[in-house]
Design a protein around this motif. Sequence first.
Motif, PDB file in Angstrom:
ATOM      1  N   ASP A   1     -13.847  26.727 -25.112  1.00 17.09           N
ATOM      2  CA  ASP A   1     -15.254  26.662 -25.525  1.00 17.09           C
ATOM      3  C   ASP A   1     -15.347  26.573 -27.060  1.00 17.09           C
ATOM      4  OD1 ASP A   1     -17.950  26.839 -25.828  1.00 17.09           O
ATOM      5  OD2 ASP A   1     -18.218  28.553 -24.482  1.00 17.09           O
ATOM      6  N   PRO A   2     -14.999  25.389 -27.606  1.00 17.58           N
ATOM      7  CA  PRO A   2     -14.961  25.267 -29.069  1.00 17.58           C
ATOM      8  C   PRO A   2     -16.304  25.539 -29.740  1.00 17.58           C
ATOM      9  CG  PRO A   2     -14.213  23.220 -27.998  1.00 17.58           C
ATOM     10  CD  PRO A   2     -14.590  24.166 -26.920  1.00 17.58           C
ATOM     11  N   GLU A   3     -17.411  25.178 -29.066  1.00 16.56           N
ATOM     12  CA  GLU A   3     -18.732  25.395 -29.691  1.00 16.56           C
ATOM     13  C   GLU A   3     -19.015  26.870 -29.913  1.00 16.56           C
ATOM     14  OE1 GLU A   3     -22.278  23.672 -27.989  1.00 16.56           O
ATOM     15  OE2 GLU A   3     -21.162  21.760 -27.923  1.00 16.56           O
ATOM     16  N   TRP A   4     -18.718  27.635 -28.861  1.00 15.79           N
ATOM     17  CA  TRP A   4     -18.900  29.094 -28.952  1.00 15.79           C
ATOM     18  C   TRP A   4     -18.040  29.651 -30.077  1.00 15.79           C
ATOM     19  CZ3 TRP A   4     -14.478  32.059 -27.661  1.00 15.79           C
ATOM     20  CH2 TRP A   4     -14.655  33.435 -27.727  1.00 15.79           C
ATOM     21  N   PHE A   5     -16.767  29.199 -30.136  1.00 13.17           N
ATOM     22  CA  PHE A   5     -15.861  29.739 -31.147  1.00 13.17           C
ATOM     23  C   PHE A   5     -16.343  29.357 -32.544  1.00 13.17           C
ATOM     24  CE2 PHE A   5     -12.074  30.192 -33.735  1.00 13.17           C
ATOM     25  CZ  PHE A   5     -11.618  31.422 -33.320  1.00 13.17           C
ATOM     26  N   ASN A   6     -16.797  28.099 -32.706  1.00  9.02           N
ATOM     27  CA  ASN A   6     -17.294  27.674 -34.026  1.00  9.02           C
ATOM     28  C   ASN A   6     -18.480  28.504 -34.457  1.00  9.02           C
ATOM     29  OD1 ASN A   6     -15.422  25.783 -34.420  1.00  9.02           O
ATOM     30  ND2 ASN A   6     -16.696  24.029 -33.809  1.00  9.02           N
ATOM     31  N   SER A   7     -19.351  28.792 -33.505  1.00 10.47           N
ATOM     32  CA  SER A   7     -20.565  29.521 -33.915  1.00 10.47           C
ATOM     33  C   SER A   7     -20.225  30.958 -34.321  1.00 10.47           C
ATOM     34  CB  SER A   7     -21.652  29.406 -32.842  1.00 10.47           C
ATOM     35  OG  SER A   7     -21.791  30.587 -32.149  1.00 10.47           O
ATOM     36  N   ILE A   8     -19.323  31.640 -33.608  1.00  9.12           N
ATOM     37  CA  ILE A   8     -19.019  33.001 -34.076  1.00  9.12           C
ATOM     38  C   ILE A   8     -18.140  32.971 -35.336  1.00  9.12           C
ATOM     39  CG2 ILE A   8     -19.452  34.326 -31.966  1.00  9.12           C
ATOM     40  CD1 ILE A   8     -16.566  34.623 -31.543  1.00  9.12           C
TER      41      ILE A   8
ATOM     42  N   SER B   1      -4.954  55.650 -34.485  1.00  7.77           N
ATOM     43  CA  SER B   1      -4.141  54.841 -33.565  1.00  7.77           C
ATOM     44  C   SER B   1      -4.471  55.184 -32.115  1.00  7.77           C
ATOM     45  CB  SER B   1      -2.660  55.129 -33.827  1.00  7.77           C
ATOM     46  OG  SER B   1      -1.868  54.600 -32.786  1.00  7.77           O
ATOM     47  N   THR B   2      -4.576  54.149 -31.281  1.00  7.84           N
ATOM     48  CA  THR B   2      -4.726  54.398 -29.832  1.00  7.84           C
ATOM     49  C   THR B   2      -3.380  54.802 -29.228  1.00  7.84           C
ATOM     50  OG1 THR B   2      -4.179  52.095 -29.304  1.00  7.84           O
ATOM     51  CG2 THR B   2      -6.527  52.625 -29.543  1.00  7.84           C
ATOM     52  N   GLY B   3      -2.296  54.501 -29.949  1.00  9.14           N
ATOM     53  CA  GLY B   3      -0.949  54.756 -29.412  1.00  9.14           C
ATOM     54  C   GLY B   3      -0.491  53.672 -28.450  1.00  9.14           C
ATOM     55  N   ILE B   4      -1.336  52.648 -28.258  1.00  3.59           N
ATOM     56  CA  ILE B   4      -0.983  51.571 -27.310  1.00  3.59           C
ATOM     57  C   ILE B   4      -0.356  50.418 -28.088  1.00  3.59           C
ATOM     58  CG2 ILE B   4      -1.887  49.888 -25.640  1.00  3.59           C
ATOM     59  CD1 ILE B   4      -4.278  51.855 -25.252  1.00  3.59           C
ATOM     60  N   THR B   5       0.815  49.952 -27.627  1.00  2.00           N
ATOM     61  CA  THR B   5       1.490  48.828 -28.278  1.00  2.00           C
ATOM     62  C   THR B   5       1.022  47.523 -27.659  1.00  2.00           C
ATOM     63  OG1 THR B   5       3.413  50.207 -28.711  1.00  2.00           O
ATOM     64  CG2 THR B   5       3.757  47.827 -28.817  1.00  2.00           C
ATOM     65  N   ALA B   6       0.488  46.650 -28.513  1.00  2.00           N
ATOM     66  CA  ALA B   6      -0.027  45.365 -28.019  1.00  2.00           C
ATOM     67  C   ALA B   6       0.973  44.257 -28.326  1.00  2.00           C
ATOM     68  CB  ALA B   6      -1.342  45.059 -28.721  1.00  2.00           C
ATOM     69  N   SER B   7       0.907  43.164 -27.579  1.00  2.00           N
ATOM     70  CA  SER B   7       1.733  41.995 -27.901  1.00  2.00           C
ATOM     71  C   SER B   7       0.861  41.011 -28.672  1.00  2.00           C
ATOM     72  CB  SER B   7       2.256  41.343 -26.620  1.00  2.00           C
ATOM     73  OG  SER B   7       2.626  40.011 -26.920  1.00  2.00           O
ATOM     74  N   THR B   8       1.191  40.827 -29.955  1.00  2.00           N
ATOM     75  CA  THR B   8       0.399  39.907 -30.779  1.00  2.00           C
ATOM     76  C   THR B   8       0.466  38.494 -30.195  1.00  2.00           C
ATOM     77  OG1 THR B   8       0.906  41.298 -32.666  1.00  2.00           O
ATOM     78  CG2 THR B   8       0.024  39.134 -33.168  1.00  2.00           C
ATOM     79  N   THR B   9       1.649  38.092 -29.727  1.00  3.19           N
ATOM     80  CA  THR B   9       1.801  36.749 -29.143  1.00  3.19           C
ATOM     81  C   THR B   9       0.796  36.544 -28.017  1.00  3.19           C
ATOM     82  OG1 THR B   9       4.152  37.037 -29.529  1.00  3.19           O
ATOM     83  CG2 THR B   9       3.516  35.158 -28.167  1.00  3.19           C
ATOM     84  N   GLU B  10       0.718  37.537 -27.129  1.00  2.00           N
ATOM     85  CA  GLU B  10      -0.168  37.393 -25.963  1.00  2.00           C
ATOM     86  C   GLU B  10      -1.635  37.351 -26.379  1.00  2.00           C
ATOM     87  OE1 GLU B  10       2.430  39.916 -22.985  1.00  2.00           O
ATOM     88  OE2 GLU B  10       0.285  40.465 -22.876  1.00  2.00           O
ATOM     89  N   VAL B  11      -2.019  38.295 -27.260  1.00  2.00           N
ATOM     90  CA  VAL B  11      -3.442  38.412 -27.606  1.00  2.00           C
ATOM     91  C   VAL B  11      -3.888  37.190 -28.424  1.00  2.00           C
ATOM     92  CG1 VAL B  11      -5.216  39.903 -28.612  1.00  2.00           C
ATOM     93  CG2 VAL B  11      -3.238  40.944 -27.520  1.00  2.00           C
ATOM     94  N   VAL B  12      -3.056  36.770 -29.387  1.00  2.00           N
ATOM     95  CA  VAL B  12      -3.396  35.575 -30.178  1.00  2.00           C
ATOM     96  C   VAL B  12      -3.463  34.353 -29.245  1.00  2.00           C
ATOM     97  CG1 VAL B  12      -2.552  34.011 -32.012  1.00  2.00           C
ATOM     98  CG2 VAL B  12      -2.543  36.474 -32.381  1.00  2.00           C
ATOM     99  N   GLY B  13      -2.552  34.286 -28.276  1.00  2.00           N
ATOM    100  CA  GLY B  13      -2.543  33.183 -27.304  1.00  2.00           C
ATOM    101  C   GLY B  13      -3.811  33.174 -26.459  1.00  2.00           C
ATOM    102  N   ASP B  14      -4.280  34.341 -26.048  1.00  4.88           N
ATOM    103  CA  ASP B  14      -5.514  34.411 -25.253  1.00  4.88           C
ATOM    104  C   ASP B  14      -6.716  33.929 -26.055  1.00  4.88           C
ATOM    105  OD1 ASP B  14      -4.049  35.426 -23.225  1.00  4.88           O
ATOM    106  OD2 ASP B  14      -4.922  37.446 -23.258  1.00  4.88           O
ATOM    107  N   VAL B  15      -6.748  34.315 -27.339  1.00  4.35           N
ATOM    108  CA  VAL B  15      -7.879  33.892 -28.184  1.00  4.35           C
ATOM    109  C   VAL B  15      -7.845  32.367 -28.336  1.00  4.35           C
ATOM    110  CG1 VAL B  15      -8.901  34.010 -30.505  1.00  4.35           C
ATOM    111  CG2 VAL B  15      -8.071  36.101 -29.392  1.00  4.35           C
ATOM    112  N   ARG B  16      -6.643  31.838 -28.537  1.00  2.00           N
ATOM    113  CA  ARG B  16      -6.518  30.373 -28.672  1.00  2.00           C
ATOM    114  C   ARG B  16      -7.035  29.680 -27.410  1.00  2.00           C
ATOM    115  NH1 ARG B  16      -3.815  27.488 -32.219  1.00  2.00           N
ATOM    116  NH2 ARG B  16      -2.681  29.295 -32.957  1.00  2.00           N
TER     117      ARG B  16
ATOM    118  N   LYS C   1      -9.251  30.762 -25.283  1.00  2.00           N
ATOM    119  CA  LYS C   1     -10.713  30.872 -25.217  1.00  2.00           C
ATOM    120  C   LYS C   1     -11.371  29.891 -26.183  1.00  2.00           C
ATOM    121  CE  LYS C   1     -12.959  34.785 -24.543  1.00  2.00           C
ATOM    122  NZ  LYS C   1     -13.366  34.611 -23.162  1.00  2.00           N
ATOM    123  N   LYS C   2     -10.772  29.752 -27.343  1.00  5.60           N
ATOM    124  CA  LYS C   2     -11.298  28.812 -28.353  1.00  5.60           C
ATOM    125  C   LYS C   2     -11.228  27.382 -27.794  1.00  5.60           C
ATOM    126  CE  LYS C   2     -10.014  27.113 -32.989  1.00  5.60           C
ATOM    127  NZ  LYS C   2      -9.566  25.767 -32.671  1.00  5.60           N
ATOM    128  N   GLU C   3     -10.093  27.045 -27.173  1.00  3.85           N
ATOM    129  CA  GLU C   3      -9.940  25.682 -26.664  1.00  3.85           C
ATOM    130  C   GLU C   3     -10.872  25.423 -25.482  1.00  3.85           C
ATOM    131  OE1 GLU C   3      -5.669  25.284 -26.271  1.00  3.85           O
ATOM    132  OE2 GLU C   3      -5.500  25.165 -28.464  1.00  3.85           O
TER     133      GLU C   3
END
Length: 313
Positions: free
Chosen positions: A204-211, A183-198, A200-202
């Motif tokens: 650049d959909p091509e980039w997201f599809n390829s990875i 454990s890093t001991g750092i508490t993350a916010s799943t809402t925030e991190v999942v939202g950031d990924v969404r 980024k996906k929106e």
Amino acid sequence: MGAGAGHGKSILFGEHFVVYGMPALAAGIDAVTTAKVTQKEWPGWTLDDQRPEVAGYKTKKMDEQKTSINNVLKHLGVDVSKRGIHIELGGDLICASGFGASAASCVSLAHALNEEFNLGFDKAKINEAAYEGEKGYHGTPSGIDNTASTYGGLVWFVRDLDGGPPTFRPITLDNSVNFIIASTGITASTTEVVGDVRAKKEADPEWFNSISKEYETLVNEALSALRDNEVAKVGQLMNRNHELLQELTVSCKELDDLVSIARDNGAVGAKMTGTGRGGNMIAIASVEASRNKIAAALERGRAAFVIKTSFGV
Ligand code: MEV
């Protein structure tokens, strides 16, 4: 009094990609959250949360936890508006990002309510209630955490993007695989991190599809390698999965440092696990002696704490 328990978990492959319908592999761990529910004469619910935690975790998640408890009660049809309940949470699962602590508490609560109110629900219904609870922690959970927490063991999981029930199946291997969670001991916010990924996906959909395509091939290879007990291959695939997660920008320096320490000390593969930007790193070892060496190095390094465990059998 009704009582129940939910397992902690580690995602071996597929965090974030699983939100978009890619398959993922998760391992339930032995540590559990326990819940006890007793009925009271007064309305509403009260909570005594005795779960061990990394500093600040429970305070940071308190508002989400309230929504989550209300969601579980509603889904199971437990009305506390006249006669209420008291909930006690405990167990040996440390509340820290990456362990599925929120899912484990939802599962344990659903079990305890089921017992206290003689609801007669099976595991599938408990899992559904826990999924509703998970929505309190972040709006669009894939359902992998509550499923791994409900069933334990190694699970192959695919979310239905049309809102139907997910597909999942338990996986049993011929050999158990040694792994380490740090454990890093750092508490993350799943809402925030999942939202950031969404976002980024929106953007650049091509980039997201390829990875995503690369990831999908990778997780299928990982399942075959696990079944064939090709631990070195599993390790290489974990390393590549970590790079894909770095591309999604969900890793962080603390996680990358733990990954490097694990690899430098003999891990055959290492990656972040779960939400990222904090939380946990997992590494696999070819033999138990190597697992002990890696764990000791992580303890000397920056890990807040380290767990040695195994999955598969
Ligand atoms: C969190 O443990 C895993 C994520 O993929 C979110 C989810 O699957 O709901 C980041």
